[in-house]
Write an enzyme that holds these catalytic residues in place. Structure first.
Site, PDB file in Angstrom:
ATOM      1  N   TYR A 130       0.813  -1.221   0.000  1.00 36.39           N
ATOM      2  CA  TYR A 130       0.000   0.000   0.000  1.00 36.39           C
ATOM      3  C   TYR A 130       0.843   1.267   0.000  1.00 36.39           C
ATOM      4  O   TYR A 130       2.041   1.233   0.221  1.00 36.39           O
ATOM      5  CB  TYR A 130      -1.075  -0.003   1.073  1.00 36.39           C
ATOM      6  CG  TYR A 130      -0.733  -0.052   2.541  1.00 36.39           C
ATOM      7  CD1 TYR A 130       0.512   0.241   3.051  1.00 36.39           C
ATOM      8  CD2 TYR A 130      -1.746  -0.370   3.455  1.00 36.39           C
ATOM      9  CE1 TYR A 130       0.762   0.220   4.412  1.00 36.39           C
ATOM     10  CE2 TYR A 130      -1.510  -0.398   4.820  1.00 36.39           C
ATOM     11  CZ  TYR A 130      -0.250  -0.099   5.289  1.00 36.39           C
ATOM     12  OH  TYR A 130      -0.020  -0.119   6.639  1.00 36.39           O
ATOM     13  N   GLU A 131       0.192   2.381  -0.311  1.00 33.45           N
ATOM     14  CA  GLU A 131       0.841   3.670  -0.563  1.00 33.45           C
ATOM     15  C   GLU A 131       1.830   3.601  -1.726  1.00 33.45           C
ATOM     16  O   GLU A 131       2.854   4.268  -1.734  1.00 33.45           O
ATOM     17  CB  GLU A 131       1.539   4.202   0.696  1.00 33.45           C
ATOM     18  CG  GLU A 131       0.614   4.538   1.826  1.00 33.45           C
ATOM     19  CD  GLU A 131      -0.512   5.465   1.418  1.00 33.45           C
ATOM     20  OE1 GLU A 131      -0.329   6.279   0.496  1.00 33.45           O
ATOM     21  OE2 GLU A 131      -1.587   5.369   2.023  1.00 33.45           O
ATOM     22  N   GLY A 132       1.499   2.784  -2.703  1.00 36.76           N
ATOM     23  CA  GLY A 132       2.363   2.606  -3.865  1.00 36.76           C
ATOM     24  C   GLY A 132       3.256   1.410  -3.642  1.00 36.76           C
ATOM     25  O   GLY A 132       4.083   1.394  -2.726  1.00 36.76           O
TER      26      GLY A 132
END
Length: 451
Positions: free
Chosen positions: A429-431
């Site tokens: 997550y968050e890229g």
């Protein structure tokens, strides 16, 4: 699970490696004296050790759940959250004009690590709020700032970020959520969002969602996306939570780890929202929050590494197995070379990841204090490195922690496996870390190496 905050290690890195004295030497952060820093680290460490760490296992065994449309959080999480909020830790780096402490991001990063090591599922909540605070500080109107920032900073309200949709994950530009003007300065936001960390709870007065959606004249792709602030309850004339907005939690995901953190599917049906930033400028505004969160997620990986290391070391100092190969040794598995190798590697990786994260935070502070573009570029360069290296370190160290435990590491009773289950998503997550690599090479390293 027991945890002891490594306060002395933070102090050493701040003073001798990442340059906190230089940050404190600026006019903006002059209040970050050694005595203040020591007091904050010590008190936050006590909170993590005594109040939050005891909640970690319960959050894993008794997950957040949806009950008649209401999210019920894990036992003790409400009290733990209140302790974080009342300690002022949510708004440590927030604008003092809205109730924040205005302290360096270096200090906030260290405190976030301690809180996350103690109970990562709970720490996700204030981390999301911190990112929303920064996004609103930079992009919201003065009216929105005046209404929302004091309440987010105090922890009375909390914040989320809503990007992902079933057909639009890493490709954010494929989103279908839409927003239409109501004619009174507000917008009607409709659509479904998934993977919303802490999409709701039962302990804050309001939940404020930052939602990416497309206006009718928004072009395809990311250039046509706008950002909206959509609260669970619409504030009344006195700024207090009023009537319920037209949004709801459809379901909570059943996940590999982070069971105490409710990951929601959110449905918006013409929900009232306010534009943040300029029309069609949503990605620029959201990236302010995402970059804050990428530093935070790198630290989440690191904090699980620290917690896994501490448990593995404690186990190695107690577990007796086989004849000791060391004359005058401890009589435990710590005497064995392979166990020492694993623990030494774990410790070294943690030190490096922590140094990188704090150096990233120090660059953010210097950019903020000086306005120097070179510091901005340095912070931007270190953000994908912090995120990817911190999370990969978390996974690697948690894996090694299981190995140190041997067969007992595979048994849930010890809790060693929880660290690996909880940390695994941080590389996603968050890229994803692959996206971090693309960001580093295709964007951050295109300045000829200056940063």
């Amino acid at each position: 699970m027991p945890y002891t905050a490594p306060v002395s290690e933070f102090t050493f890195l701040m003073e001798h490696v990442v340059g906190l004295p230089r940050v404190a030497g600026t006019e903006r952060f002059a209040e970050a004296t050694p005595d203040m820093v020591s007091a904050i680290l010590t008190e936050a460490g006590r909170l993590a050790d005594e109040v939050l760490a005891p909640l970690n296992r319960g959050g894993d065994l008794h997950p957040a759940h949806l009950e008649n449309g209401v999210v019920r959080t894990s036992p003790g999480f409400a009290d733990g959250y209140r302790a974080i909020a009342e300690g002022g830790y949510i708004g440590m780096s927030a604008d003092p004009d809205y109730g924040g402490l205005g302290l360096p991001m270096v200090l906030t990063t260290a405190v976030n690590e301690m809180i996350g090591s103690a109970c990562l599922s709970l720490q996700l909540n204030p981390l999301m709020t911190q990112g929303q605070i920064e996004a609103l500080e930079h992009h919201a109107s003065d009216d929105l700032k005046a209404l929302y920032l004091p309440r987010l900073t105090s922890g009375e309200w909390c914040g989320t970020m809503n990007l992902t949709e079933p057909q639009a994950g890493s490709d954010v530009g494929a989103l279908r959520a839409k927003a239409e003007e109501n004619g009174d300065g507000t917008y009607a936001v409709s659509g479904q969002k998934i993977y919303i960390s802490w999409g709701d709870n039962d302990f804050t007065e309001n939940v404020c969602h930052l939602v990416l959606a497309r206006l009718p004249d928004g072009v395809p792709g990311t250039k046509g996306i706008s950002l909206f602030l959509v609260p669970k309850y619409i504030p009344d004339a006195d700024g207090k939570p009023g009537k319920a907005n037209d949004l709801k939690v459809v379901s909570l995901e059943h996940k590999m780890g982070l069971h105490g953190s409710p990951t929601a599917v959110m449905q918006y049906d013409g929900a009232t929202g306010w534009l943040v930033g300029k029309p069609h400028g949503g990605m620029a505004a959201m990236f302010t929050m995402m970059n804050n969160a990428r530093l935070g997620v790198g630290v989440q990986g690191l904090c699980q590494a620290e917690a896994a290391y501490q448990q593995a070391l404690d186990y190695a100092l107690e577990r007796k197995q086989g004849r000791s190969p060391v004359e005058g040794g401890t009589g435990t598995i710590l005497d064995h070379a392979d166990v020492r190798r694993m623990l030494s590697e774990m410790k070294a990786e943690i030190f490096a990841a922590r140094a990188i994260a704090l150096a990233n935070a120090a660059a953010i502070d210097m950019a903020s204090a000086t306005g120097d573009a070179a510091w901005d570029a340095r912070a931007a360069l270190l953000t994908p490195v912090t995120k990817a290296y911190g999370t990969e370190t978390g996974i690697k160290v948690a894996q090694m922690g299981i190995q140190v435990h041997g067969g007992m590491g595979f048994i849930e009773e010890t809790g060693a496996a929880q660290y690996l289950r909880d940390v695994r998503v941080t590389a996603i997550y968050e890229g994803t870390n692959g996206i971090q690599a693309m960001d580093l090479v295709a964007r951050k390293m295109m300045d000829g190496g200056a940063a």
